[in-house]
Write an enzyme that holds these catalytic residues in place. Structure first.
Site, PDB file in Angstrom:
ATOM      1  N   ASN A 181       0.868  -1.187   0.000  1.00  0.00           N
ATOM      2  CA  ASN A 181       0.000   0.000   0.000  1.00  0.00           C
ATOM      3  C   ASN A 181       0.898   1.229   0.000  1.00  0.00           C
ATOM      4  O   ASN A 181       1.471   1.595   1.027  1.00  0.00           O
ATOM      5  CB  ASN A 181      -0.892  -0.014   1.253  1.00  0.00           C
ATOM      6  CG  ASN A 181      -1.727   1.249   1.366  1.00  0.00           C
ATOM      7  OD1 ASN A 181      -1.869   1.996   0.404  1.00  0.00           O
ATOM      8  ND2 ASN A 181      -2.271   1.502   2.551  1.00  0.00           N
ATOM      9  N   GLY A 212       2.163   2.462  10.821  1.00  0.00           N
ATOM     10  CA  GLY A 212       3.110   3.572  10.678  1.00  0.00           C
ATOM     11  C   GLY A 212       3.759   4.003  11.984  1.00  0.00           C
ATOM     12  O   GLY A 212       4.383   5.060  12.048  1.00  0.00           O
TER      13      GLY A 212
HETATM   14  C1  PEP Z   1      -0.907   0.293   5.991  1.00  0.00           C
HETATM   15  O1  PEP Z   1      -0.973   1.467   5.702  1.00  0.00           O
HETATM   16  O2  PEP Z   1      -1.779  -0.501   5.575  1.00  0.00           O
HETATM   17  C2  PEP Z   1       0.195  -0.148   6.838  1.00  0.00           C
HETATM   18  C3  PEP Z   1       0.164  -1.351   7.325  1.00  0.00           C
HETATM   19  O3  PEP Z   1       1.196   0.760   7.029  1.00  0.00           O
HETATM   20  P1  PEP Z   1       2.618   0.474   7.733  1.00  0.00           P
HETATM   21  O4  PEP Z   1       3.132  -0.832   7.194  1.00  0.00           O
HETATM   22  O5  PEP Z   1       3.462   1.636   7.347  1.00  0.00           O
HETATM   23  O6  PEP Z   1       2.364   0.381   9.204  1.00  0.00           O
END
Ligand code: PEP
Length: 253
Positions: A9, A176
């Protein structure tokens, strides 16, 4: 055997040139170094779907996903993208219900149910995200929250429709933040989701449904998360923006 999947993503990141470079780099690394059977799906910003789709169709190592669709077939919704538009560009997947959409765009379970239905009507496979926020987990309400997010947006689907969706469990406190769920926390929730699918739609559908984990998943923690029996792969945000790192995650099964 249900499918193992790793989905990138990209969120709202990368210029056109950077996206072009990243998609080519990922594509080359998948051709050279992919060691797992996992299906790779890349969800770039909507404006780069054609670019990603062109590379996917010539190199064939990954599939392409939208990050969002609007909850109507077409019409006067300036700035929005429809399921039909994705399908007309040969896009077969779309993330629906990401916590950032729930938080910043007020997407309720009811709106998400409409998006799920419209995706399915247009032969787009929804990657339906669910996840609790930190105060909900701290209050011991995480199971209740996930159950409601499933009940209100996807549990109305019949056997055939549900057989065509992917679930992503993404604890919001892990997205995040670097605060990844432990493998035990991920397995516990994935097993709970699968049990609920079984209660609603039976053992066969539950056994076939791919349930991804998302939330600060990276090349260091992916294999301990993916080795759990009910964790079928990952939805990867930040770590999907660096090709080498992303390939290591794909190879973590
Ligand atoms: C996401 O946005 O679906 C996600 C899991 O982000 P991250 O891996 O950066 O935590």
């Amino acid at each position: 055997m249900r499918k193992k999947i790793v989905t990138a993503n990209w969120k709202m990141n990368k210029s056109f040139t950077e996206a072009d470079d990243l998609i080519n780099e990922i594509s080359e690394l998948l051709a050279e170094k992919k060691e797992s059977e996992a299906l790779v799906i890349i969800a770039p910003p909507a404006v780069y779907l054609e670019l990603a789709g062109d590379i996917a169709s010539t190199e064939g190592e990954f599939e392409v996903s939208g990050q969002n669709i609007y909850q109507a077939e077409s019409g006067a919704f300036t700035g929005e993208v429809s399921a039909m538009m994705l399908k007309s560009m040969n896009v077969d997947y779309c993330i629906i219900g990401h916590s950032e959409r729930r938080k910043y765009f007020n997407e309720s379970n009811d709106i998400l149910k409409q998006k799920v239905d419209i995706a399915i009507n247009n032969s787009i496979i929804p990657i339906y995200c669910c996840g609790e926020i930190l105060p909900e987990r701290e209050a011991g309400k995480h199971f209740e929250v996930i159950q409601k997010q499933l009940e209100e947006a996807v549990f109305h689907l019949d056997h055939d429709a549900f057989s065509n969706i992917i679930i992503a469990y993404e604890p919001v406190w892990a997205i995040g933040t670097g605060a990844t769920a432990t493998p035990e926390q991920a397995q516990e929730m994935h097993a709970f989701i699968r049990e609920n699918i079984e209660k609603k739609l039976g053992k066969e559908v539950a056994g076939k449904t791919t349930i991804l984990y998302g939330g600060s998943c990276n090349s260091k923690n992916a294999s301990s998360l993916f080795s759990n029996p009910d964790v079928d792969g990952g939805l990867i945000g930040g770590a999907s923006l660096v090709a080498e790192e992303f390939i290591k995650i794909v190879n973590s099964f």
